[in-house]
Design a protein around this motif. Structure first.
Motif, PDB file in Angstrom:
ATOM      1  N   ALA A  79       0.846  -1.196   0.000  1.00  0.00           N
ATOM      2  CA  ALA A  79       0.000   0.000   0.000  1.00  0.00           C
ATOM      3  C   ALA A  79       0.878   1.240   0.000  1.00  0.00           C
ATOM      4  O   ALA A  79       1.866   1.319   0.726  1.00  0.00           O
ATOM      5  N   ARG A  80       0.538   2.211  -0.825  1.00  0.00           N
ATOM      6  CA  ARG A  80       1.302   3.465  -0.843  1.00  0.00           C
ATOM      7  C   ARG A  80       0.948   4.298   0.386  1.00  0.00           C
ATOM      8  O   ARG A  80      -0.166   4.218   0.925  1.00  0.00           O
ATOM      9  N   SER A  81       1.894   5.106   0.815  1.00  0.00           N
ATOM     10  CA  SER A  81       1.621   6.050   1.903  1.00  0.00           C
ATOM     11  C   SER A  81       0.611   7.076   1.398  1.00  0.00           C
ATOM     12  O   SER A  81       0.517   7.318   0.185  1.00  0.00           O
ATOM     13  N   PRO A  82      -0.165   7.691   2.300  1.00  0.00           N
ATOM     14  CA  PRO A  82      -1.199   8.639   1.875  1.00  0.00           C
ATOM     15  C   PRO A  82      -0.672   9.723   0.933  1.00  0.00           C
ATOM     16  O   PRO A  82      -1.350  10.105  -0.022  1.00  0.00           O
ATOM     17  N   GLY A  83       0.531  10.202   1.177  1.00  0.00           N
ATOM     18  CA  GLY A  83       1.078  11.263   0.332  1.00  0.00           C
ATOM     19  C   GLY A  83       1.532  10.789  -1.028  1.00  0.00           C
ATOM     20  O   GLY A  83       1.769  11.608  -1.926  1.00  0.00           O
ATOM     21  N   ALA A  84       1.678   9.488  -1.182  1.00  0.00           N
ATOM     22  CA  ALA A  84       2.168   8.940  -2.452  1.00  0.00           C
ATOM     23  C   ALA A  84       1.055   8.355  -3.319  1.00  0.00           C
ATOM     24  O   ALA A  84       1.317   7.891  -4.433  1.00  0.00           O
ATOM     25  N   VAL A  85      -0.191   8.369  -2.838  1.00  0.00           N
ATOM     26  CA  VAL A  85      -1.315   7.832  -3.616  1.00  0.00           C
ATOM     27  C   VAL A  85      -1.522   8.673  -4.869  1.00  0.00           C
ATOM     28  O   VAL A  85      -1.478   9.911  -4.817  1.00  0.00           O
ATOM     29  N   ASP A  93      -3.283   3.413  -5.528  1.00  0.00           N
ATOM     30  CA  ASP A  93      -3.126   3.304  -4.068  1.00  0.00           C
ATOM     31  C   ASP A  93      -2.201   2.171  -3.668  1.00  0.00           C
ATOM     32  O   ASP A  93      -1.987   1.921  -2.482  1.00  0.00           O
ATOM     33  N   ARG A  97       6.366  -4.228  -5.171  1.00  0.00           N
ATOM     34  CA  ARG A  97       7.784  -4.221  -4.816  1.00  0.00           C
ATOM     35  C   ARG A  97       8.450  -5.435  -5.483  1.00  0.00           C
ATOM     36  O   ARG A  97       8.176  -6.580  -5.161  1.00  0.00           O
TER      37      ARG A  97
END
Length: 594
Positions: A79-85, A93, A97
Motif C-alpha cells: 500500500a502506498r503512503s497517503p502522500g504517495a497515492v 493506491d 515491490r
C-alpha cells in the motif's frame, strides 16, 4: 502461480496489499529517485507502478533495460503512503515491490516514444504502427472501434437482421470508382475485382428471399485519400430489407445509429454529448443545397443561407444587378454578432479567402448598432437594405456576406462561407451529434464534359413515379428514392429504395445512354435475377470508420484504423504495394509495362 501473471496491470487495489502478485507487460516509464527505481509497467489493461531498491537484482535488471522492453515482475503488493497515492491511476493506491524480474524481450532504441502523446511525423508513425498502437490515445481508439462494431452487430440482430458474408472476389463494375483488379491464374487474361460494396450481392439476397441482411462489410475502391476516407479499403454497416418503403428503412436504422452514439459518446463539460433522437430530420436535396450549400449539412451551425436574388434585380449595386439580369443568383450568409466581435478586417479577409479559393470574391455589408456599412450597402440604398435586413431577420450587429454568380458555383461558395463564418464566430454548437437525412436526390444530371444525361447518384435506385415518370417527365426533373444520412457535416452513408423491375431499369439506363444489351452484359447477374420475381427492397450502408472517427473526435480517419495506408495508398510497414517476381507474373500471364 501462473507463468506470466496472476493479475493484469489494471487489476491490483488496496485490499491486495500484503499478497504476492506477478505481472507482465511493457516498461512504460522509468524514474530513478536516488536509490529507488520506479517503473510504470503497462499492458493492454492499464498501468501498475513497480518499485525496485538499489542493490537488488531487480534494480540492476530494470536499470539497464530500455523502455518498451517486456518483463515479468513478481513481488509483494504494498500500500502506498497517503502522500504517495496517485488518484489519477486506478491502481494508484498500491505498488508492486519487485523481488524477481524475468526479461521476456529487450527493446532496442525506439524510433518514436510510446509514453505521452507528442506529435510525430506520419511516415514514422505508419512505418512503426505497432509502436504507435501502444500509445494510449490510438490504443483507446481501436478499442472503441471494436466496441462500436460489436454494438452495431448486436443492435442489427435485435432488429431482426441476419448476418451474411458476400464474396470478395467478384466481377468488375462499370459504375462508381476504380476497381482493384485481381488477375486469374486459371483463366489467362481475365481478372476478378474486389467489391467496391456488396451492392449487387445484397440485392440478390433479397431476391433469394432472406428478407433482412446485414454485414460489417469490407469495401475496396482505388481512390485518393481524404481526411474522412481511407485509400483502398474501408468498412461499412451494409444492410438491405425486403418489402419496405423509405420510411421503413429509416425506422430500422435510426435507433441503431442513435443507440450506438449514445452508448459510446464522449463528454463535454462533464456531460455526455447529446444525440438526435429518432425520427431524424429529413431535408430535401434541393433545400439542402439552397440553405447549406451542400448535401451534407452540419446542423450544429445555426447559419442558414438565404436566396436574395430578387432583392438585387435592378439594384443600385450594378455588379449584382447585372449578374441577376444574366440569369445568376445572389445568396446571403448572415454573420451574427460580427459588428461587435469582429473588425472590418474580418470581412476583408473573408473576401480574400474566397478569391484564394478560385472565386471572384465574397461581397459583404457590415452592420453595427443598426447601421449598415460598405460599398454594397451604400450603392444598394438605405430603403432596399432595410427591406433586405427584414427579410434576413438581421440583428443590429449582424453583418452579412453575399455570393453571386451561376447557381452551382454560388451554392458551393455560400456553403464554404457558411462553414467558415460559423467557425470563426464560434457558432458551432459543442457537445452534440446532429443527424439528418438528405432525401429526394435527382435521378439524373447533365454531364457537361460528356454532353449527355447521366445518373446523378445511384443507377439502381427506383425513380419516384417509376416507369411513368421515365416515359413522360423531363429526366432532369425526376427525383429518386435515394437518401444519405449525415452527422455533424459528415456523410455516413448513401442508400436507396432499389429499382427491382427490369422494364424500369432498362428505361432508366436508356435515358443515361445505355442499350438493353449494355445492361444485360454489365449487370447480368442482377437483371437476370429480377426476371424471376424480385421483392421491393432497399437499404443503406453507414461507414464504420466514419462513425468511429466522429465518436473518437478525431479529424483524420487514419486515427481509427488499425493498419492504415498513407495518402499515396502505401503500407509503409509492410512495404506494399511491391513488385511481383517474374515467376509470379508468368503464372498470372501478366507482363508489366513500365
Amino acid at each position: 502461480m501462473h507463468t506470466y501473471r496472476t493479475h493484469n496491470c489494471a487489476a491490483l487495489r488496496g485490499p491486495d496489499a500484503g499478497t504476492t502478485a506477478r505481472l507482465s507487460g511493457w516498461v512504460h516509464r522509468k524514474r530513478d529517485h536516488g536509490g529507488v527505481l520506479f517503473v510504470d509497467l503497462r499492458d493492454h489493461h492499464g498501468l501498475t507502478q513497480v518499485v525496485a531498491n538499489t542493490g537488488s537484482a531487480a534494480f540492476d535488471i530494470l536499470d539497464r533495460l530500455r523502455v518498451e522492453s517486456v518483463v515479468t515482475v513478481t513481488g509483494e503488493v504494498v500500500a502506498r503512503s497517503p502522500g504517495a497515492v496517485n488518484p489519477k491511476m486506478p491502481t494508484g493506491d498500491i505498488e508492486l515491490r519487485a523481488d524477481e524480474i524475468i526479461v521476456q524481450s529487450a527493446a532496442i532504441e525506439l524510433p518514436l516514444p510510446v509514453a505521452g502523446e507528442a506529435e510525430y511525423p506520419e511516415d514514422i508513425r505508419l512505418k512503426y504502427r505497432f509502436l504507435d498502437l501502444r500509445r494510449e490515445r490510438l490504443h483507446r481508439n481501436i478499442m472503441l472501434r471494436s466496441g462500436v462494431i460489436a454494438s452495431l452487430r448486436r443492435r442489427m440482430i435485435d432488429q431482426g437482421f441476419t448476418e451474411f458474408q458476400t464474396p470478395i472476389l467478384t466481377a468488375s463494375s462499370p459504375e462508381g470508382a476504380r476497381d482493384f483488379l485481381v488477375p486469374s491464374r486459371v483463366h489467362p487474361g481475365k481478372f476478378y475485382a474486389l467489391p467496391q460494396a456488396p451492392q449487387m450481392f445484397k440485392q440478390l439476397l433479397m431476391v433469394a428471399g432472406f428478407d433482412r441482411y446485414f454485414q460489417i462489410a469490407p469495401c475496396f475502391r482505388d481512390e485518393d485519400a481524404r481526411a474522412d476516407r481511407s485509400p483502398g479499403e474501408f468498412y461499412q454497416l451494409d444492410f438491405e430489407m425486403s418489402f419496405v418503403t423509405q420510411d421503413d428503412v429509416f425506422a430500422a436504422i435510426e435507433p441503431v445509429l442513435a443507440g450506438v452514439f449514445e452508448e459510446f459518446t464522449g463528454f463535454v463539460d462533464g456531460k455526455p454529448k447529446s444525440v438526435t433522437k429518432p425520427p431524424f430530420p429529413r431535408i430535401a436535396y434541393a433545400e439542402s443545397m439552397l440553405k447549406y450549400g451542400n448535401d451534407k449539412p452540419d446542423l450544429r451551425n445555426p447559419i442558414v443561407i438565404q436566396d436574395v436574388t430578387e432583392h438585387f434585380r435592378g439594384s443600385g449595386f450594378g455588379r449584382f444587378a447585372s449578374i441577376v439580369a444574366e440569369g445568376g443568383v445572389v445568396r446571403a450568409i448572415a454573420a451574427p454578432g460580427s459588428g461587435t466581435s469582429k473588425s472590418r478586417k474580418f470581412f476583408d479577409d473573408m473576401n480574400a479567402w474566397a478569391q484564394a479559393e478560385g472565386y471572384a470574391g465574397l461581397g459583404y455589408a457590415t452592420r453595427k448598432d443598426g447601421s449598415f456599412g460598405g460599398p454594397i450597402a451604400t450603392n444598394h440604398g438605405v430603403e432596399p437594405m432595410e427591406t433586405l435586413r427584414a427579410a434576413l431577420n438581421l440583428g443590429p450587429d449582424d453583418g452579412v456576406f453575399f455570393a453571386a454568380g451561376p447557381v452551382a458555383s454560388v451554392a458551393k461558395l455560400a456553403g464554404l462561407a457558411r462553414t467558415r463564418v460559423g467557425t470563426d464566430l464560434g457558432l458551432i454548437e459543442e457537445g452534440v451529434y446532429k443527424f439528418c437525412w438528405i432525401i429526394d436526390f435527382p435521378m439524373f444530371e447533365y454531364d457537361e464534359d460528356a454532353k449527355k444525361i447521366d445518373f446523378s447518384h445511384n443507377p439502381f435506385s427506383m425513380p419516384q413515379g417509376e416507369l411513368e415518370a421515365l416515359e413522360t417527365q423531363d429526366p432532369l426533373t425526376i427525383l429518386a428514392y435515394q437518401y444519405d444520412i449525415v452527422c455533424n457535416g459528415i456523410e455516413l452513408s448513401s442508400g436507396a429504395i432499389r429499382n427491382h423491375r427490369p422494364e424500369i431499369m432498362y428505361k432508366a439506363f436508356e435515358i443515361a445512354g445505355y442499350t438493353q444489351a449494355d445492361v444485360d452484359r454489365d449487370f447480368a447477374g442482377m437483371i437476370n435475377a429480377f426476371k424471376f420475381g424480385a421483392p421491393p427492397h432497399g437499404g443503406s450502408a453507414p461507414g464504420v470508420d466514419r462513425i468511429v472517427m466522429l465518436l473518437a473526435d478525431e479529424p483524420n480517419i487514419r486515427e481509427v484504423v488499425v493498419f492504415p495506408m498513407n495518402q499515396k495508398a502505401e503500407d509503409l510497414m509492410m512495404n506494399a504495394p511491391s513488385a511481383a517476381t517474374a515467376k509470379a507474373l508468368k503464372e498470372l500471364h501478366i507482363r508489366v509495362v513500365e
